[in-house]
Motif scaffolding. Structure first.
Motif, PDB file in Angstrom:
ATOM      1  N   ARG A  85       0.831  -1.208   0.000  1.00  0.00           N
ATOM      2  CA  ARG A  85       0.000   0.000   0.000  1.00  0.00           C
ATOM      3  C   ARG A  85       0.865   1.257   0.000  1.00  0.00           C
ATOM      4  NH1 ARG A  85      -4.980   2.235  -1.146  1.00  0.00           N
ATOM      5  NH2 ARG A  85      -5.622   3.753   0.441  1.00  0.00           N
ATOM      6  N   ALA A  86       1.925   1.260   0.807  1.00  0.00           N
ATOM      7  CA  ALA A  86       2.797   2.436   0.894  1.00  0.00           C
ATOM      8  C   ALA A  86       3.523   2.706  -0.418  1.00  0.00           C
ATOM      9  CB  ALA A  86       3.806   2.242   2.025  1.00  0.00           C
ATOM     10  N   ARG A  87       3.798   1.674  -1.201  1.00  0.00           N
ATOM     11  CA  ARG A  87       4.491   1.874  -2.472  1.00  0.00           C
ATOM     12  C   ARG A  87       3.713   2.760  -3.426  1.00  0.00           C
ATOM     13  NH1 ARG A  87       6.838  -4.079  -4.246  1.00  0.00           N
ATOM     14  NH2 ARG A  87       8.114  -4.459  -2.399  1.00  0.00           N
ATOM     15  N   GLU A  88       2.393   2.777  -3.298  1.00  0.00           N
ATOM     16  CA  GLU A  88       1.564   3.568  -4.201  1.00  0.00           C
ATOM     17  C   GLU A  88       1.817   5.065  -4.022  1.00  0.00           C
ATOM     18  OE1 GLU A  88      -2.557   2.384  -4.174  1.00  0.00           O
ATOM     19  OE2 GLU A  88      -2.031   0.365  -3.517  1.00  0.00           O
ATOM     20  N   LYS A  89       2.175   5.475  -2.842  1.00  0.00           N
ATOM     21  CA  LYS A  89       2.549   6.876  -2.583  1.00  0.00           C
ATOM     22  C   LYS A  89       3.838   6.847  -1.757  1.00  0.00           C
ATOM     23  CE  LYS A  89      -2.142   8.770  -2.783  1.00  0.00           C
ATOM     24  NZ  LYS A  89      -2.044   9.853  -3.778  1.00  0.00           N
ATOM     25  N   PHE A  90       4.888   6.357  -2.373  1.00  0.00           N
ATOM     26  CA  PHE A  90       6.081   5.946  -1.645  1.00  0.00           C
ATOM     27  C   PHE A  90       6.803   7.108  -0.980  1.00  0.00           C
ATOM     28  CE2 PHE A  90      10.654   4.864  -1.500  1.00  0.00           C
ATOM     29  CZ  PHE A  90      10.583   3.768  -0.644  1.00  0.00           C
ATOM     30  N   PHE A  91       6.927   8.242  -1.624  1.00  0.00           N
ATOM     31  CA  PHE A  91       7.803   9.288  -1.108  1.00  0.00           C
ATOM     32  C   PHE A  91       7.163  10.131  -0.007  1.00  0.00           C
ATOM     33  CE2 PHE A  91       9.754   8.373  -5.239  1.00  0.00           C
ATOM     34  CZ  PHE A  91      11.059   8.168  -4.820  1.00  0.00           C
ATOM     35  N   PHE A  92       5.871  10.440  -0.101  1.00  0.00           N
ATOM     36  CA  PHE A  92       5.253  11.327   0.891  1.00  0.00           C
ATOM     37  C   PHE A  92       4.006  10.741   1.543  1.00  0.00           C
ATOM     38  CE2 PHE A  92       7.755  14.151  -1.802  1.00  0.00           C
ATOM     39  CZ  PHE A  92       8.484  14.846  -0.836  1.00  0.00           C
ATOM     40  N   GLY A  93       3.634   9.529   1.213  1.00  0.00           N
ATOM     41  CA  GLY A  93       2.625   8.815   1.968  1.00  0.00           C
ATOM     42  C   GLY A  93       1.185   9.218   1.688  1.00  0.00           C
ATOM     43  N   TRP A  94       0.298   8.578   2.452  1.00  0.00           N
ATOM     44  CA  TRP A  94      -1.145   8.729   2.300  1.00  0.00           C
ATOM     45  C   TRP A  94      -1.764   9.731   3.261  1.00  0.00           C
ATOM     46  CZ3 TRP A  94      -4.145   6.410  -1.406  1.00  0.00           C
ATOM     47  CH2 TRP A  94      -3.563   5.380  -2.145  1.00  0.00           C
ATOM     48  N   GLY A  95      -1.050  10.173   4.276  1.00  0.00           N
ATOM     49  CA  GLY A  95      -1.654  11.038   5.286  1.00  0.00           C
ATOM     50  C   GLY A  95      -2.424  10.236   6.322  1.00  0.00           C
ATOM     51  N   GLY A  96      -3.232  10.962   7.103  1.00  0.00           N
ATOM     52  CA  GLY A  96      -3.954  10.339   8.215  1.00  0.00           C
ATOM     53  C   GLY A  96      -5.332   9.823   7.847  1.00  0.00           C
ATOM     54  N   TRP A  97      -6.182   9.689   8.862  1.00  0.00           N
ATOM     55  CA  TRP A  97      -7.549   9.214   8.729  1.00  0.00           C
ATOM     56  C   TRP A  97      -7.635   7.768   8.231  1.00  0.00           C
ATOM     57  CZ3 TRP A  97     -11.185  12.398  10.745  1.00  0.00           C
ATOM     58  CH2 TRP A  97     -10.849  13.752  10.871  1.00  0.00           C
ATOM     59  N   GLY A  98      -6.561   6.996   8.412  1.00  0.00           N
ATOM     60  CA  GLY A  98      -6.579   5.601   8.009  1.00  0.00           C
ATOM     61  C   GLY A  98      -6.420   5.367   6.521  1.00  0.00           C
ATOM     62  N   ARG A  99      -6.042   6.401   5.778  1.00  0.00           N
ATOM     63  CA  ARG A  99      -5.876   6.249   4.338  1.00  0.00           C
ATOM     64  C   ARG A  99      -4.706   5.331   3.993  1.00  0.00           C
ATOM     65  NH1 ARG A  99      -7.935  10.639   1.204  1.00  0.00           N
ATOM     66  NH2 ARG A  99      -6.098  10.504  -0.131  1.00  0.00           N
TER      67      ARG A  99
END
Length: 474
Positions: free
Chosen positions: A346-360
């Motif tokens: 899951r993290a690879r999809e937004k590898f450099f700066f992530g998904w943020g909070g709220w359980g995303r």
């Protein structure tokens, strides 16, 4: 066993707890003011940060408009910041001194801005709608990041030598001694104190049952947190024993033996292993060997995401070895590794700066245990690297300082102890999320004391401060 699931998600859940839970949270700044008025600034700061963490309710927050909710850790951090700046009237720096650590600190604070800009779209997960992130989420996350690191800043400022380090270690042992009373009560009666005092049980009861008995939870929310706390306390007690320094009236050797027994009854294999390893290293090896092990642990943690990405970490072999010792714990570790793999994808999809909070950053059926995967999923590899590099630099500089100080001396033992403690704190973030105010204060204290020693590098180290001769000894 599904282990500790705890992270800084940014989500605002419903308020929990009885009236006393909210009164205790709101009263903590008043308690802190009293403590600062009657103690030196270092003692008062340790009490304010550690006390809030150990005594205030889990999962209770005071939600003011436009700012993140204030929970036990943020209330402790703000109370300590106020006490140092206003009551003790010391100049407080809201940033580390110029250099690499300041740069990393700024990256940690500013990463949420980029994360939010990359996550404006909503996420739909198994019918659950999670809205896109806004500038308000960025502001809230930045404030959370600053409060999260405030104990680190205070440790960096207040711990400047061996005497300060010994005082922190001694206070940590005293806290462990007092906290052992409710902990042992829960071992006998079951973990019920949080329910009795604050009106609710903050986790899953089944996870607190181990080896035919109970492991204590007290006011920390999970038995694993109590266990890693006592691993740190046992390591600190070993440094006191090596320097013949009493925590209270009991001889240091008796105190150490008692705290090792408390560590054992926490019934958490990982924490017990780390704690006993620290006791053996500090009691039988040299200061340089202990700091070298702390350095090695920090390297493992810093490289762990890349090793996991490229499947170079021997997860299956480690799980198989533990299964041979304890089948239940081995299967638990294997479950965590499996979940890490899913979350890493899951993290690879937004590898450099992530998904943020709220359980995303999560999947609908995932279990987020380790702080490292929580940080990587929320703020990406940039956020992870910045945060964990702060810890790594503290260990690295502490290790260099330990090599400069006289080996096995009254100045060398507290430095080596802090290096090893920080290594243990870091390695525990792989399976768990136990990084809280006391841990950040220790990390900041290591960096502060190490920087003072390294200031004389190139000739002789900065003059070490002797252990306080006024402390009772064996």
């Amino acid at each position: 066993m599904r282990g500790l699931r705890r992270g800084r998600s940014g989500a605002r859940g419903p308020l929990m707890g009885n009236e006393f839970a909210h009164i205790a949270l709101l009263a903590w700044p008043v308690v802190a003011i009293f403590v600062y008025l009657h103690n030196d600034v270092l003692t008062a700061t340790v009490f304010t940060l550690f006390g809030a963490y150990l005594l205030l309710p889990v999962g209770v927050a005071i939600d003011f408009p436009l700012v993140p909710p204030f929970n036990k850790e943020s209330m402790g951090a703000l109370s300590a910041l106020f006490g140092v700046a206003v009551i003790a009237r010391q100049k407080v720096r809201l940033m580390p001194p110029p250099g690499k650590v300041r740069l990393l600190f700024l990256v940690v604070l500013l990463t949420p801005l980029v994360t939010v800009s990359n996550n404006a779209e909503p996420v739909i997960m198994d019918g659950q709608f999670i809205p896109g992130l806004t500038l308000h989420d960025a502001f809230s996350a930045m404030v959370n990041q600053f409060l999260y690191l405030t104990p680190f800043l205070l440790g960096l400022m207040l711990v400047r030598g061996a005497q300060d380090q010994m005082q922190v270690l001694r206070l940590l042992v005293i806290a462990g001694l007092f906290y052992s009373l409710p902990a042992l009560l829960e071992v006998r009666l079951s973990p019920q104190l949080h329910t009795w005092v604050y009106g609710f049980f903050p986790h899953e009861f089944g996870q607190q049952v181990r080896y035919g008995g109970y492991r204590p939870m007290v006011f920390l929310g999970h038995g694993l947190l109590v266990a890693i706390f006592y691993a740190l306390v046992a390591a600190a007690a070993t440094v006191l024993w090596k320097t013949r320094t009493r925590a209270l009236v009991l001889p240091a050797g008796i105190t150490l033996a008692y705290l090792c027994c408390v560590l054992l009854v926490t019934k958490s294999l990982g924490a017990v292993t780390l704690g006993l390893l620290a006791v053996l290293l500090l009691s039988r090896e040299s200061t340089r060997a202990a700091s070298l092990v702390g350095m090695g642990l920090s390297w493992i943690v810093l490289l762990y995401p890349l090793l996991s990405l490229f499947k170079l970490f021997p997860k299956q072999a480690l799980a198989d070895w533990i299964i041979g010792t304890d089948a239940s714990r081995g299967r638990s570790l294997l479950f965590r590794f499996d979940q890490e793999g899913l979350l890493l994808d899951r993290a690879r999809e937004k590898f450099f700066f992530g998904w943020g909070g709220w359980g995303r950053n999560r999947l609908s059926d995932s279990v987020t245990d380790g702080n490292w995967i929580i940080t990587l999923g929320q703020y990406g590899f940039v956020g992870f690297l910045a945060l964990y590099s702060i810890m790594f630099l503290a260990v690295y500089r502490g290790h260099r300082a330990a090599r400069l100080l006289p080996a096995d001396s009254a100045q060398g033992w507290p430095m080596a102890g802090f290096v090893l403690l920080t290594g243990i704190i870091m390695i525990d973030q792989i399976p768990n999320a136990s990084l809280a105010s006391p841990q950040w204060f220790i990390i900041g204290g290591l960096l502060g004391a190490a920087s003072a020693v390294l200031a004389g590098e190139g000739g002789t180290p900065a003059a070490p401060v002797a252990v306080d001769a006024g402390q009772p000894r064996d």
